[in-house]
Design a protein around this motif. Structure first.
Motif, PDB file in Angstrom:
ATOM      1  N   CYS A  98      12.397  60.324 107.979  1.00 44.36           N
ATOM      2  CA  CYS A  98      12.838  59.799 106.664  1.00 44.36           C
ATOM      3  C   CYS A  98      11.764  59.426 105.559  1.00 44.36           C
ATOM      4  N   VAL A  99      11.833  59.942 104.430  1.00 41.06           N
ATOM      5  CA  VAL A  99      10.826  59.813 103.519  1.00 41.06           C
ATOM      6  C   VAL A  99      11.393  58.888 102.224  1.00 41.06           C
ATOM      7  N   LEU A 100      12.495  58.205 102.566  1.00 37.66           N
ATOM      8  CA  LEU A 100      13.087  57.115 101.662  1.00 37.66           C
ATOM      9  C   LEU A 100      13.196  57.771 100.272  1.00 37.66           C
ATOM     10  N   CYS A 101      13.721  58.925 100.109  1.00 37.96           N
ATOM     11  CA  CYS A 101      13.848  59.510  98.894  1.00 37.96           C
ATOM     12  C   CYS A 101      15.087  58.785  98.352  1.00 37.96           C
ATOM     13  N   SER A 102      15.968  58.118  99.074  1.00 30.24           N
ATOM     14  CA  SER A 102      17.262  57.754  98.613  1.00 30.24           C
ATOM     15  C   SER A 102      18.232  58.866  98.237  1.00 30.24           C
ATOM     16  N   ARG A 103      17.940  60.110  98.417  1.00 31.50           N
ATOM     17  CA  ARG A 103      19.238  61.219  97.936  1.00 31.50           C
ATOM     18  C   ARG A 103      20.375  60.929  98.726  1.00 31.50           C
ATOM     19  N   CYS A 104      20.299  60.703  99.940  1.00 29.90           N
ATOM     20  CA  CYS A 104      21.717  60.526 100.565  1.00 29.90           C
ATOM     21  C   CYS A 104      22.186  59.042 100.076  1.00 29.90           C
ATOM     22  N   VAL A 105      21.425  58.142  99.762  1.00 32.57           N
ATOM     23  CA  VAL A 105      22.155  56.863  99.294  1.00 32.57           C
ATOM     24  C   VAL A 105      22.807  57.409  98.078  1.00 32.57           C
ATOM     25  N   ARG A 106      22.191  58.184  97.229  1.00 31.41           N
ATOM     26  CA  ARG A 106      22.827  58.274  95.967  1.00 31.41           C
ATOM     27  C   ARG A 106      23.949  59.513  96.026  1.00 31.41           C
ATOM     28  N   THR A 107      23.962  60.385  96.758  1.00 34.25           N
ATOM     29  CA  THR A 107      24.943  61.299  97.244  1.00 34.25           C
ATOM     30  C   THR A 107      26.150  60.429  97.439  1.00 34.25           C
ATOM     31  N   CYS A 108      26.029  59.372  98.455  1.00 34.15           N
ATOM     32  CA  CYS A 108      27.085  58.942  99.107  1.00 34.15           C
ATOM     33  C   CYS A 108      27.630  58.023  97.909  1.00 34.15           C
ATOM     34  N   ALA A 109      26.895  57.156  97.253  1.00 32.23           N
ATOM     35  CA  ALA A 109      27.537  56.478  96.231  1.00 32.23           C
ATOM     36  C   ALA A 109      27.886  57.016  94.868  1.00 32.23           C
ATOM     37  N   GLU A 110      27.371  57.988  94.406  1.00 33.47           N
ATOM     38  CA  GLU A 110      27.471  58.519  93.222  1.00 33.47           C
ATOM     39  C   GLU A 110      28.679  59.920  93.370  1.00 33.47           C
ATOM     40  N   VAL A 111      28.535  60.727  94.452  1.00 33.84           N
ATOM     41  CA  VAL A 111      29.202  61.706  94.484  1.00 33.84           C
ATOM     42  C   VAL A 111      30.450  61.599  95.544  1.00 33.84           C
ATOM     43  N   GLU A 112      30.163  61.187  96.623  1.00 37.25           N
ATOM     44  CA  GLU A 112      31.498  60.800  97.572  1.00 37.25           C
ATOM     45  C   GLU A 112      32.004  59.407  97.277  1.00 37.25           C
ATOM     46  N   GLY A 113      31.637  58.415  96.465  1.00 32.60           N
ATOM     47  CA  GLY A 113      31.890  57.168  96.240  1.00 32.60           C
ATOM     48  C   GLY A 113      32.101  56.129  97.314  1.00 32.60           C
ATOM     49  N   ALA A 114      31.335  56.463  98.450  1.00 33.22           N
ATOM     50  CA  ALA A 114      31.575  55.672  99.553  1.00 33.22           C
ATOM     51  C   ALA A 114      30.501  54.261  99.681  1.00 33.22           C
ATOM     52  N   HIS A 115      29.337  54.939  99.078  1.00 30.64           N
ATOM     53  CA  HIS A 115      28.028  53.859  99.266  1.00 30.64           C
ATOM     54  C   HIS A 115      27.937  53.372 100.580  1.00 30.64           C
ATOM     55  N   VAL A 116      27.789  54.359 101.659  1.00 27.21           N
ATOM     56  CA  VAL A 116      27.675  53.778 103.159  1.00 27.21           C
ATOM     57  C   VAL A 116      26.050  53.577 103.321  1.00 27.21           C
ATOM     58  N   TRP A 117      25.265  53.989 102.601  1.00 20.00           N
ATOM     59  CA  TRP A 117      23.647  53.928 102.590  1.00 20.00           C
ATOM     60  C   TRP A 117      23.368  53.049 101.796  1.00 20.00           C
ATOM     61  N   ASP A 118      22.220  52.417 102.031  1.00 22.37           N
ATOM     62  CA  ASP A 118      21.216  51.533 100.867  1.00 22.37           C
ATOM     63  C   ASP A 118      19.729  51.269 101.656  1.00 22.37           C
ATOM     64  N   MET A 119      18.956  50.893 100.936  1.00 27.36           N
ATOM     65  CA  MET A 119      17.686  50.805 101.456  1.00 27.36           C
ATOM     66  C   MET A 119      17.651  49.175 101.684  1.00 27.36           C
ATOM     67  N   ALA A 120      17.097  48.686 102.900  1.00 29.02           N
ATOM     68  CA  ALA A 120      16.971  47.497 103.220  1.00 29.02           C
ATOM     69  C   ALA A 120      15.577  47.304 103.454  1.00 29.02           C
ATOM     70  N   GLY A 121      15.080  45.816 103.226  1.00 35.73           N
ATOM     71  CA  GLY A 121      13.808  45.337 103.349  1.00 35.73           C
ATOM     72  C   GLY A 121      12.982  46.095 102.131  1.00 35.73           C
ATOM     73  N   ARG A 122      11.488  45.953 102.248  1.00 33.73           N
ATOM     74  CA  ARG A 122      10.759  46.337 101.335  1.00 33.73           C
ATOM     75  C   ARG A 122       9.395  46.768 101.879  1.00 33.73           C
ATOM     76  N   GLY A 123       8.652  47.402 100.960  1.00 30.02           N
ATOM     77  CA  GLY A 123       7.341  47.820 101.210  1.00 30.02           C
ATOM     78  C   GLY A 123       7.313  48.655 102.510  1.00 30.02           C
ATOM     79  N   ILE A 124       6.112  48.747 103.338  1.00 29.59           N
ATOM     80  CA  ILE A 124       6.335  49.579 104.680  1.00 29.59           C
ATOM     81  C   ILE A 124       7.400  49.393 105.515  1.00 29.59           C
ATOM     82  N   GLN A 125       8.094  48.163 105.314  1.00 31.10           N
ATOM     83  CA  GLN A 125       9.222  48.044 106.106  1.00 31.10           C
ATOM     84  C   GLN A 125      10.458  48.473 105.790  1.00 31.10           C
TER      85      GLN A 125
END
Lengths: 235, 176, 177
Positions: free
Chosen positions: A149-176
């Motif tokens: 994973c490169v943390l690009c968040s394309r899956c997050v945005r696809t799920c939230a904006e196109v599918e409307g389910a918003h299953v994914w998001d980013m947890a934590g911060r920095g290297i974690q």
């Protein structure tokens, strides 16, 4: 209202519409600016820093994907300095996780691998991080490998904006920082995932893949996500 | 004119890069007209000789023996080529790096063994903490990614070096 | 970090509290941050249990992943129960050069804490008896006072190992009384 503006990209005068981003105008006119987190049809987040460009009169570099054009804007999309920064960005992406192309389903169809090749990254100058990461194979059809994973968040945005389910998001911060589904539930136990698979198609690497493919066998239908989004916009 | 001296070796790798080297087919004839292979799995020499011009090194640096051989090869060679992904990135051997070596050895030699259980101490080189790319141990002059690198790529690199040029790989090669 | 699986819904009095707090904040942009902060404040162990996050998502209509994202992004929020006393050691550059790593190691040793060993410099450890939580902070912005430690929300400058241990021991003796 669509106000027309004239911009200059690499010296060439180009007609654009106000509100478009530098990246959109450049791509529409056949100019190459590398990008990883940008995907047509999704909101732009400026996460990968590969699309940094020089804008005259601005001392710092600006991300092309989030910078709107305006009348008289003059952009430089490549220079030795930009090239060296882009190489650094690619190398840092490669050391952050465990990208072992030789055993990846997406090898040969991976955007990170292609970017490395295009920019002449034949080795990485920084020490590898070698983090210990998990693989979530709980979903019956798909698998998530955090190593890739490169943390690009394309899956997050696809799920939230196109599918409307918003299953994914980013947890934590920095290297974690980690991609999470819901409250860190295993993907297979998600109550909101529709199993549509668009996140998998949007993923630039082998981090998300369909089950059942071997090395180099997983090809993504990324255009599907962008096309769906443009159809919706037209409605 | 003296022939160019080539040494080859593999550290923590699968020998696939050497297979790719053999896959030069008739290309190898052209190479051997200008060069001698003076060390490697393909020849009899027991020790990395002095005065090697080009060292082709496959594999990650994973054990004390790997490290010793890499250091010797570096010391006795003019140009060192990291051949293939294991030498360039760590690749598959580096997938163990998240696991402490003690646990790793116990998993293989104790839990995984059906007889003669116990971590061996004689006859096998000590495992380093992590399998690292070659350039983390020694100075590397040319990196040739690929798993394995295509014969064409090897020929391109070796060809340039035999002519006394550094190869410009540009965007020719990718990882994997 | 606590695993994601939610086992029990919050108790009814907790639900009432959450409903009230959400009601107060509703409609504000970025209301989630305030809601989570208030809920953590009201929690006895100063943390946000998974059940609370799940219930907040349900009541606000926000995706669970987004609630989790916010709760894990900010160092302010805890997903694990916190100790009665908190000792925060600054690990900023100035404090580091003035020996804050030694302070951290010393106080951990004093409270018998094992290294978590994930290699990261960030630490948030609670003693098994929940008396103390030790955490690291990126920077308090009090670099002139380096090294800086914060004990139960009070900032101390030019901290020495002896002074720090004296304070910690003082708090520890409170328990006996």
């Amino acid at each position: 209202m669509t106000e027309k503006v004239k911009v200059r990209i690499d010296g060439e005068v180009i007609a654009a519409t106000a509100g478009q981003t530098i990246l959109e105008v450049a791509r529409a006119n056949g100019k190459y600016i590398p990008a990883l987190c940008y995907m047509e049809g999704l909101s732009a987040v400026g996460a990968c820093r590969l699309c940094m460009v020089e804008v005259s009169g601005v001392a710092r570099l600006l991300p092309a994907c989030t910078t709107p054009v305006q009348e008289g804007l003059a952009v430089n999309t490549s220079s030795p300095q930009l090239e060296s920064y882009r190489k650094i960005a690619i190398e840092l992406l490669l050391v952050e996780r465990n990208h072992v192309c030789a055993v990846c389903v997406s090898s040969g169809h991976c955007e990170l691998q292609t970017l490395a090749q295009d920019h002449g990254v034949t080795y990485v100058r920084y020490p590898y991080n070698f983090p210990r990461l998990t693989v979530d194979a709980t979903h019956p059809r798909y698998v998530l490998d955090h190593n890739r994973c490169v943390l690009c968040s394309r899956c997050v945005r696809t799920c939230a904006e196109v599918e409307g389910a918003h299953v994914w998001d980013m947890a934590g911060r920095g290297i974690q920082t980690r991609l999470v589904s819901e409250l860190q539930r295993p993907w297979g136990e998600s109550t909101t995932c529709t199993s549509c698979g668009k996140c998998v198609q949007a993923c630039p690497t082998g981090a998300m893949a369909e089950k059942g493919w071997g090395v180099e066998e997983m090809t993504k239908k990324r255009a599907v996500v962008s096309r769906l989004s443009s159809i919706r916009e037209g409605q | 004119m003296d022939k160019v001296k080539i040494g080859t070796c593999w550290l923590d790798g699968c020998s696939g890069c050497h297979m790719s080297l053999l896959d030069l087919d008739e290309g190898i004839v052209g190479v051997l007209e200008k060069a001698d292979i003076v060390f490697g799995p393909l020849v009899d020499a027991q020790e990395w000789p002095e005065g090697v011009d080009v060292a082709l090194i496959e594999g990650a640096v994973s054990s004390q023996d790997d490290l010793d051989l890499a250091l010797t090869a570096r010391e006795r060679s003019k140009i060192v080529v990291a051949l293939g992904d294991c030498a360039v990135t760590g690749n598959v051997p580096s997938m163990r790096n998240g696991i402490p070596t003690r646990k790793l050895l116990e998993r293989v030699y104790v839990e995984g063994a059906t007889e003669g259980r116990g971590v061996p101490t004689d006859g096998v080189p000590a495992l380093l903490k992590q399998a690292e790319p070659l350039h983390s141990a020694i100075k590397v002059d040319v990196h040739v990614p690929g798993c394995p690198p295509k014969p064409d790529a090897i020929l391109f690199v070796v060809g340039a070096l035999l002519e006394g040029r550094m190869p410009d790989l540009g965007s020719k090669l990718r990882f994997g | 970090m606590t695993a994601g699986l939610v086992t029990a819904p919050p108790r009814s009095e907790d639900r009432d509290l959450i409903d009230r707090i959400i009601g107060e904040q509703a409609g504000h942009t970025g209301a989630l941050l305030g809601i989570l902060a208030k809920l953590q404040d009201h929690n006895r162990d100063k943390y946000l249990p998974m059940e609370t996050l799940e219930y907040v998502a349900k009541r606000t209509g926000l995706p669970e992943s987004q609630v989790y994202s916010v709760a894990t992004f900010f160092a302010l929020f805890n997903l694990d129960p916190q100790g009665k006393h908190t000792v925060a050691i600054c690990r900023g550059t100035a404090c580091h050069t003035r020996g804050s790593r030694a302070l951290l190691e010393r106080v951990k040793l004093q409270l018998g804490m094992q290294e978590t060993g994930d290699g990261a410099d960030k630490v948030a450890l609670t003693t098994p008896d929940r008396r103390f939580t030790i955490r690291t902070v990126a920077c308090f912005g009090q670099c002139a006072l380096a090294p800086v430690a914060e004990i139960d929300h009070s900032i101390r400058g030019h901290v020495t190992e002896q002074a720090l241990i004296r304070e910690v021991e003082g708090l520890r003796r409170e328990r006996v009384r």
